[in-house]
Design an enzyme around this catalytic site. Structure first.
Site, PDB file in Angstrom:
ATOM      1  N   ARG A  15      -8.911   1.347  -9.741  1.00  0.00           N
ATOM      2  CA  ARG A  15      -9.148   0.027  -9.177  1.00  0.00           C
ATOM      3  C   ARG A  15     -10.124   0.119  -8.003  1.00  0.00           C
ATOM      4  NH1 ARG A  15      -2.922  -1.440  -8.152  1.00  0.00           N
ATOM      5  NH2 ARG A  15      -2.927   0.816  -7.820  1.00  0.00           N
ATOM      6  N   LYS A  75      -5.117   1.465  -2.639  1.00  0.00           N
ATOM      7  CA  LYS A  75      -3.964   2.297  -2.309  1.00  0.00           C
ATOM      8  C   LYS A  75      -4.037   2.811  -0.875  1.00  0.00           C
ATOM      9  CE  LYS A  75      -1.002   3.392  -4.479  1.00  0.00           C
ATOM     10  NZ  LYS A  75       0.338   2.737  -4.513  1.00  0.00           N
ATOM     11  N   TYR A  94      -2.577  -1.729   0.047  1.00  0.00           N
ATOM     12  CA  TYR A  94      -1.188  -1.325  -0.078  1.00  0.00           C
ATOM     13  C   TYR A  94      -1.004  -0.114   0.823  1.00  0.00           C
ATOM     14  CZ  TYR A  94      -0.922  -4.377  -4.148  1.00  0.00           C
ATOM     15  OH  TYR A  94      -0.956  -5.469  -4.969  1.00  0.00           O
ATOM     16  N   HIS A  96       2.643   0.997   2.051  1.00  0.00           N
ATOM     17  CA  HIS A  96       3.943   1.635   1.758  1.00  0.00           C
ATOM     18  C   HIS A  96       4.332   2.619   2.852  1.00  0.00           C
ATOM     19  CE1 HIS A  96       3.892  -0.282  -2.159  1.00  0.00           C
ATOM     20  NE2 HIS A  96       2.718   0.248  -2.401  1.00  0.00           N
ATOM     21  N   GLU A 118       1.708  -5.356   0.483  1.00  0.00           N
ATOM     22  CA  GLU A 118       3.062  -5.464  -0.073  1.00  0.00           C
ATOM     23  C   GLU A 118       4.052  -6.158   0.847  1.00  0.00           C
ATOM     24  OE1 GLU A 118       3.194  -1.531   2.100  1.00  0.00           O
ATOM     25  OE2 GLU A 118       1.728  -2.600   0.868  1.00  0.00           O
ATOM     26  N   ASP A 270       6.772   3.931  -5.076  1.00  0.00           N
ATOM     27  CA  ASP A 270       5.914   3.669  -3.914  1.00  0.00           C
ATOM     28  C   ASP A 270       6.706   3.555  -2.622  1.00  0.00           C
ATOM     29  OD1 ASP A 270       3.294   3.727  -4.767  1.00  0.00           O
ATOM     30  OD2 ASP A 270       3.300   1.661  -5.460  1.00  0.00           O
TER      31      ASP A 270
END
Length: 364
Positions: A15, A75, A94, A96, A118, A270
């Protein structure tokens, strides 16, 4: 504002943070956008398309990192990218953080702002930036689980749908959030015998109304979890608590009663994973076994379908990217409820209560 995106370097992450159409909009709004060479090729976006949209193509990731005020990623940064962290840089991706202590420590040390897709929450309780990727992960988890049940893939050898006169596979979904809903949709379509567990009775009631006698809904307590999982051929770990580590609801002791070659797809990896033995895996090396049970714990499942995932992600994130670019991070935090909920680390301080709680850090 000077905005940039780079090529993702996580294992098999295809991505990209910005599409050409969204870059066109940012440039029209008066912003400058830098794109690392080749960033979008795996998502079907050429450097020429980016240039036509008004982006400047940059040879190296380092130059993008060093120059931009706002970096759009997909990510969370990995260890080799920590050296680029600095003050006056905001990363929107994201993150996490509750499952990544080292990343959190580096962001705090360098004073880099971390805004997380998120944890971005609307006033009506929606998670708009998480939803499209969790939808993909949920749907893919069913497909992946069905595939790994094949004997040639290391599974028990049961066909997910069964056949007339032959039983279907028992599939269990732990968690009825967006991941769980999408896994359910696919598994019902594949013909599995599906049980879904959650503590939200209202949600279970809605699913029961939709699917009627085609599924079993159960309240998620220890007894129901153990009974369902020990009889399962496929388990989908679909638990999600934004900003918090995932509770380990799928216990190793359950494995003793499960059929060898049964499959657990842990979509919650994740945030730390939903089994007691979960550990992140990659698309190159996606599975491992514990007590004869196959575990699939790839941390970036949607990265395998970038033509769909990149567009879906950008559709969800662009309004917030545009807002930060227009107002600046400090003003955006002051004026936007959603951006404030997405903020995890600002100016060297943890500002998300769930992240602080998970990592036992001070909350500011």
């Amino acid at each position: 504002m000077l905005i940039g995106t780079i090529k993702e370097i996580m294992n098999n992450e295809y991505r990209v943070g910005l599409t050409a159409s969204n870059i066109y909009e940012l440039v029209e709004q008066g912003h400058e956008v830098l794109v690392e060479k080749g960033s979008g090729v795996n998502s079907g976006i050429s450097d020429e398309e980016y240039q036509e949209a008004g982006a400047k193509i940059i040879e190296t990731a380092k130059e993008v990192w060093d120059r931009v005020e706002l970096l759009i990623k997909v990510k969370e940064p990995i260890e080799s990218e920590f050296k680029y962290f600095r003050k006056n840089l905001t990363i929107f991706s994201y993150m996490h953080l509750s499952a990544h202590k080292e990343l959190t420590a580096e962001l705090l040390k360098k004073g880099t702002n971390a805004i997380s897709y998120e944890t971005l929450l609307t006033k009506d309780g929606e998670l708009p930036c998480l939803k499209p990727m969790s939808s993909i992960a949920g749907r893919m988890s069913a497909i992946i689980g069905a595939e790994y049940l094949q004997k040639a893939k290391g599974g028990s050898g049961i066909l997910i749908s069964g056949l007339p006169g032959v039983k279907r596979a028992n599939a269990v979904i732990v968690g009825a959030g967006n991941v769980g809903e999408n896994a359910l949709k696919m598994l019902v379509g594949l013909g599995a015998n599906v049980t879904i567990l959650d503590v939200n009775i209202k949600k279970l009631g809605l699913l029961d109304d939709i699917y009627k006698n085609r599924i079993q809904t159960l309240y998620s307590d220890s007894e129901n979890l153990e009974k369902a999982i020990t009889n399962a051929d496929l388990v989908i770990g679909a638990i999600s608590l934004p900003g918090l580590k995932t509770p380990k609801l799928i216990k190793r002791k359950y494995y003793k009663k499960m059929r060898p070659g049964s499959v657990i797809v842990d979509v919650a990896i994740d945030q730390g994973g939903s089994t007691e033995v979960s550990k992140p895996t990659t698309h190159d090396d996606p599975i491992f076994y514990v007590d004869g049970i196959l575990h699939y714990c790839v941390a970036n499942i949607p990265g395998a379908v970038p033509l769909t995932a990149t567009e879906a992600l950008n559709n969800a994130t662009f309004r917030y990217i545009s807002l930060i670019a227009k107002l600046g991070i400090e003003n955006a935090l002051e004026t936007s409820y959603e951006i404030k909920t997405a903020a995890n680390i600002i100016n060297g301080k943890v500002v998300n209560e769930n992240v602080a709680k998970s990592l036992k850090l001070n909350f500011n």
